[in-house]
Design a protein around this motif. Sequence first.
Motif, PDB file in Angstrom:
ATOM      1  N   TYR A 297      20.456  10.670   2.068  1.00  0.00           N
ATOM      2  CA  TYR A 297      19.534   9.672   2.620  1.00  0.00           C
ATOM      3  C   TYR A 297      18.525   9.317   1.536  1.00  0.00           C
ATOM      4  O   TYR A 297      17.991  10.196   0.861  1.00  0.00           O
ATOM      5  N   ARG A 298      18.262   8.034   1.374  1.00  0.00           N
ATOM      6  CA  ARG A 298      17.299   7.613   0.341  1.00  0.00           C
ATOM      7  C   ARG A 298      15.888   7.602   0.917  1.00  0.00           C
ATOM      8  O   ARG A 298      15.594   6.869   1.872  1.00  0.00           O
ATOM      9  N   LEU A 299      15.041   8.425   0.334  1.00  0.00           N
ATOM     10  CA  LEU A 299      13.656   8.470   0.824  1.00  0.00           C
ATOM     11  C   LEU A 299      12.901   7.234   0.316  1.00  0.00           C
ATOM     12  O   LEU A 299      13.208   6.735  -0.777  1.00  0.00           O
ATOM     13  N   PRO A 300      11.935   6.720   1.049  1.00  0.00           N
ATOM     14  CA  PRO A 300      11.215   5.508   0.621  1.00  0.00           C
ATOM     15  C   PRO A 300      10.300   5.787  -0.574  1.00  0.00           C
ATOM     16  O   PRO A 300       9.822   6.911  -0.744  1.00  0.00           O
ATOM     17  N   ALA A 301      10.070   4.750  -1.375  1.00  0.00           N
ATOM     18  CA  ALA A 301       9.069   4.865  -2.449  1.00  0.00           C
ATOM     19  C   ALA A 301       7.681   4.702  -1.817  1.00  0.00           C
ATOM     20  O   ALA A 301       7.577   4.292  -0.652  1.00  0.00           O
ATOM     21  N   VAL A 302       6.623   5.000  -2.589  1.00  0.00           N
ATOM     22  CA  VAL A 302       5.266   4.925  -2.023  1.00  0.00           C
ATOM     23  C   VAL A 302       4.990   3.525  -1.464  1.00  0.00           C
ATOM     24  O   VAL A 302       4.489   3.382  -0.344  1.00  0.00           O
ATOM     25  N   ASP A 303       5.351   2.484  -2.246  1.00  0.00           N
ATOM     26  CA  ASP A 303       5.029   1.134  -1.752  1.00  0.00           C
ATOM     27  C   ASP A 303       5.794   0.820  -0.464  1.00  0.00           C
ATOM     28  O   ASP A 303       5.286   0.134   0.422  1.00  0.00           O
ATOM     29  N   GLN A 304       7.026   1.382  -0.351  1.00  0.00           N
ATOM     30  CA  GLN A 304       7.779   1.142   0.902  1.00  0.00           C
ATOM     31  C   GLN A 304       7.094   1.872   2.074  1.00  0.00           C
ATOM     32  O   GLN A 304       7.036   1.360   3.196  1.00  0.00           O
ATOM     33  N   SER A 305       6.597   3.069   1.778  1.00  0.00           N
ATOM     34  CA  SER A 305       5.876   3.819   2.809  1.00  0.00           C
ATOM     35  C   SER A 305       4.646   3.030   3.265  1.00  0.00           C
ATOM     36  O   SER A 305       4.355   2.921   4.455  1.00  0.00           O
ATOM     37  N   ILE A 306       3.919   2.476   2.272  1.00  0.00           N
ATOM     38  CA  ILE A 306       2.714   1.705   2.612  1.00  0.00           C
ATOM     39  C   ILE A 306       3.095   0.443   3.395  1.00  0.00           C
ATOM     40  O   ILE A 306       2.407   0.052   4.343  1.00  0.00           O
ATOM     41  N   GLU A 307       4.227  -0.153   3.020  1.00  0.00           N
ATOM     42  CA  GLU A 307       4.678  -1.335   3.770  1.00  0.00           C
ATOM     43  C   GLU A 307       4.976  -0.982   5.231  1.00  0.00           C
ATOM     44  O   GLU A 307       4.629  -1.728   6.150  1.00  0.00           O
ATOM     45  N   ALA A 308       5.621   0.168   5.426  1.00  0.00           N
ATOM     46  CA  ALA A 308       5.923   0.596   6.810  1.00  0.00           C
ATOM     47  C   ALA A 308       4.617   0.839   7.579  1.00  0.00           C
ATOM     48  O   ALA A 308       4.480   0.471   8.750  1.00  0.00           O
ATOM     49  N   PHE A 309       3.662   1.425   6.873  1.00  0.00           N
ATOM     50  CA  PHE A 309       2.323   1.678   7.440  1.00  0.00           C
ATOM     51  C   PHE A 309       1.697   0.339   7.844  1.00  0.00           C
ATOM     52  O   PHE A 309       1.136   0.184   8.933  1.00  0.00           O
ATOM     53  N   TYR A 310       1.844  -0.667   6.968  1.00  0.00           N
ATOM     54  CA  TYR A 310       1.299  -2.003   7.218  1.00  0.00           C
ATOM     55  C   TYR A 310       2.032  -2.689   8.370  1.00  0.00           C
ATOM     56  O   TYR A 310       1.415  -3.267   9.268  1.00  0.00           O
ATOM     57  N   ARG A 311       3.386  -2.608   8.338  1.00  0.00           N
ATOM     58  CA  ARG A 311       4.196  -3.249   9.395  1.00  0.00           C
ATOM     59  C   ARG A 311       3.785  -2.726  10.774  1.00  0.00           C
ATOM     60  O   ARG A 311       3.567  -3.464  11.718  1.00  0.00           O
ATOM     61  N   ASP A 312       3.684  -1.395  10.833  1.00  0.00           N
ATOM     62  CA  ASP A 312       3.311  -0.787  12.113  1.00  0.00           C
ATOM     63  C   ASP A 312       1.920  -1.229  12.555  1.00  0.00           C
ATOM     64  O   ASP A 312       1.650  -1.411  13.738  1.00  0.00           O
ATOM     65  N   TYR A 313       1.066  -1.398  11.545  1.00  0.00           N
ATOM     66  CA  TYR A 313      -0.297  -1.864  11.854  1.00  0.00           C
ATOM     67  C   TYR A 313      -0.235  -3.258  12.469  1.00  0.00           C
ATOM     68  O   TYR A 313      -0.863  -3.545  13.486  1.00  0.00           O
ATOM     69  N   LYS A 314       0.561  -4.122  11.822  1.00  0.00           N
ATOM     70  CA  LYS A 314       0.687  -5.503  12.293  1.00  0.00           C
ATOM     71  C   LYS A 314       1.271  -5.558  13.708  1.00  0.00           C
ATOM     72  O   LYS A 314       0.957  -6.434  14.503  1.00  0.00           O
ATOM     73  N   CYS A 315       2.183  -4.593  13.994  1.00  0.00           N
ATOM     74  CA  CYS A 315       2.806  -4.568  15.333  1.00  0.00           C
ATOM     75  C   CYS A 315       1.896  -3.892  16.356  1.00  0.00           C
ATOM     76  O   CYS A 315       2.308  -3.645  17.490  1.00  0.00           O
ATOM     77  N   GLY A 316       0.710  -3.493  15.940  1.00  0.00           N
ATOM     78  CA  GLY A 316      -0.238  -2.898  16.888  1.00  0.00           C
ATOM     79  C   GLY A 316       0.019  -1.428  17.186  1.00  0.00           C
ATOM     80  O   GLY A 316      -0.421  -0.900  18.212  1.00  0.00           O
ATOM     81  N   LEU A 317       0.734  -0.761  16.259  1.00  0.00           N
ATOM     82  CA  LEU A 317       1.052   0.644  16.528  1.00  0.00           C
ATOM     83  C   LEU A 317      -0.189   1.546  16.655  1.00  0.00           C
ATOM     84  O   LEU A 317      -0.236   2.380  17.563  1.00  0.00           O
ATOM     85  N   PRO A 318      -1.210   1.391  15.762  1.00  0.00           N
ATOM     86  CA  PRO A 318      -2.362   2.300  15.899  1.00  0.00           C
ATOM     87  C   PRO A 318      -2.940   2.280  17.303  1.00  0.00           C
ATOM     88  O   PRO A 318      -3.219   3.321  17.885  1.00  0.00           O
ATOM     89  N   SER A 319      -3.075   1.053  17.883  1.00  0.00           N
ATOM     90  CA  SER A 319      -3.656   1.039  19.233  1.00  0.00           C
ATOM     91  C   SER A 319      -2.637   1.498  20.266  1.00  0.00           C
ATOM     92  O   SER A 319      -3.000   2.097  21.279  1.00  0.00           O
ATOM     93  N   GLU A 320      -1.341   1.256  19.985  1.00  0.00           N
ATOM     94  CA  GLU A 320      -0.329   1.741  20.941  1.00  0.00           C
ATOM     95  C   GLU A 320      -0.338   3.270  20.978  1.00  0.00           C
ATOM     96  O   GLU A 320      -0.297   3.884  22.046  1.00  0.00           O
ATOM     97  N   ILE A 321      -0.418   3.865  19.775  1.00  0.00           N
ATOM     98  CA  ILE A 321      -0.483   5.334  19.727  1.00  0.00           C
ATOM     99  C   ILE A 321      -1.700   5.805  20.512  1.00  0.00           C
ATOM    100  O   ILE A 321      -1.632   6.702  21.331  1.00  0.00           O
TER     101      ILE A 321
END
Length: 724
Positions: free
Chosen positions: A279-303
């Motif tokens: 399995y290919r682990l994400p690079a730091v920028d990909q991790s940050i992008e996922a962090f950003y994507r989830d933010y945009k989808c409202g994940l912090p407030s959903e959590i």
Amino acid sequence: MDNAKTKLLITGVSGLLGNNLAYYFKDKYEILGLYNSHPVNINGIRTGKCDITSKGSIERVIHEFNPSIILHCASITDVEQCDRDKDIAEKINVLSAAYLTEIIMGQDIKLVYISTDAVYDGVRGDSSESDKVNPLNFYGRSKYEGELEIAKKENALIFRTNIFGWNIQNKKSLGEWVLDELQSNRRINGFKDACLSSIYTLEFARIIDIAIRKDLSGVYNCGSADSCSKYEFAIMIADCFGFDKALVSPVSIDDFDFQAERGKKLDLNINKLQKRLDYRLPAVDQSIEAFYRDYKCGLPSEIKRNISTVQDQSAIIPYGKQWIDENDIQEVISLMRSALITQGPKVGEFEDALAECCGAKYAVAVNSGTSALHIACLAAEVKEGDEVITSPITFVASANCAVYCGAKPVFADIDLKTYNVAVDEIRNKINTETRAVIPVHFAGQSCDMESIRDVVMDKEKEFGNKIFIIEDASHALGSFYKDKYVGSCVFSDMTVMSFHPVKHITTGEGGAVLTNNEILYKKLKRFRSHGITNIPGEFIYNDLAFQSSVIGGQHLMNPWYYEQLDLGYNYRITDIQCALGVSQLKKLRGFCKRRSEIADVYNEAFRGIESIQIPFESEDCSSNFHLYVLLVDFNRIGVERAHLMIELKKCGIQTQVHYIPVYTQPFYRKTFGTSWGDCPNAEEYYQKCVTIPLYPTMSDSDVERVISEVTNIARSRKGRYSLT
Ligand SMILES: Cc1ncc(COP(=O)(O)O)c(C=O)c1O
């Protein structure tokens, strides 16, 4: 595996990783999440309190829940805290791992342990699992020792990692902190020479998921596929979220004076894990992008919606509370079965015990400390036109009692060392109108009573008036002054106590006045009960009180007779309350001892912090530590008091402000024309004071929890939220 039936136990479910894993796995497994001091509710899963440093507690949970997988996330992760509180770090990071392993040894349970990149020294960088571990701080050491314990369990899986993600608590992960600061347009520093391979928690959750499915075991590094400095990390976040990169300044870790040593190149080589999982682990920028994507989808407030912190009453630490034990309860129950539940013999028994305990001749018990102050003023014949001097740093009752009698309260400023009324201030404010002085033994620390007595005696001679000294010892039962118990009235006419539940002993509500003066004693007893007497020697109208005929050489008193001599009140205390009081009083010394032990631990913890002043202890006085007040330089730490109190409340720690200067209250301003600026020391004190919890039933771990949360916030944003 039938996933619907698979049970997953997560320790540390209130932490960043624990709650993210619960969120990730909640539809897949039946989950039980354990927390200790930060209760959480998570929709769709069970959560419960468990002290994982107690083997019996974990054993019970495992026995009852019977999990197939355990994700052991609970940990103290604050590097500085681990160095400071090694005992606690050892217990949570090592002992709990040892207990878990021992309990499930030989059972078909998959044990997954979350370790850290801090087990490496970060000298060479690109560390792989076969490299020698060499932790530089106690956090890394304790986590490595935890690994050694876990590794004893067959088939156990250990991840060394560094994560960022969306928290539910007020703690902030690195990514959240950067974002918060940039969003508020604040400048931040980023270490250009501290390298890491931090991975986004939900990416990490996916990897754990795959690893469990593939039944991986052994030790693995798990981070982003590449690495960056903390400075670059902050720049990437700014870039991704569209904030001003110029707000981030590159600094060197060497310029910061941390107590715990930190590795510089903590980037992880993740080849072993990638290969084993295919399995290919994400690079730091990909991790940050996922962090950003989830933010945009409202994940912090959903959590946060799905997972909420709850105030479990048993986990809340109030600033003060009573200690009622089974003996107290039994005493009250047996009193309830007796003939008199008020105006019976228990009141006298309590008064005698109290007088003896304080070394005074007499005690008159009443239904509150406020009533006690009022009848003390009445006994001192405080009246309209008089002045009564007291402290501005007290509960309003210390001044209200004068107003009840029609007198004018006069506020003498405090001493900034003791927080008690300053003797010189009393000297300056006494005049021919002064009828009484009410020094308040704030927080349990006695006022300088000998000096106050001397000043008052000099003024009495000068003016030819009696000036009463009434000690307000509502905070000071059990304290000593010059080797005498507070309440002995050696330096005063009367001393007032309160038995409200936050005080040293309680009667529910209640209070008392102590005195060595028989005349005052008799008056106090009358004022407690409508000004009425049924004592023959006190009657005015003997012709009405006694029969005219003589029997056995005496005029017998009429059995119904009483006289109201003054205007008194119904301030009577019940026998039920006094039964509690007698029982509580027996434990006073023990209560004070425990209070003093806690104060010692607090003193030790807070003494060295520059922005904090700990309570002063005079050599003449041994305080009962009714309150533990810290003076915090909030300007210096860059945190507002309200913020500190609100943040602490979120962690279940209740604090209080004792007190707002009394003369600034609207009633005093409008009635007596007082105003801000009247007592500069009291106002300076008021800007800084905060009372932290102290009561005898506080456990050592409650005390540690308070210290840890207060110091985290008081060590300023620099300490807590820097890129460390
Ligand atoms: C200094 C002081 N004086 C008087 C009182 C009044 O006592 P009570 O609440 O028992 O009426 C209090 C109560 O908090 C107090 O702190």
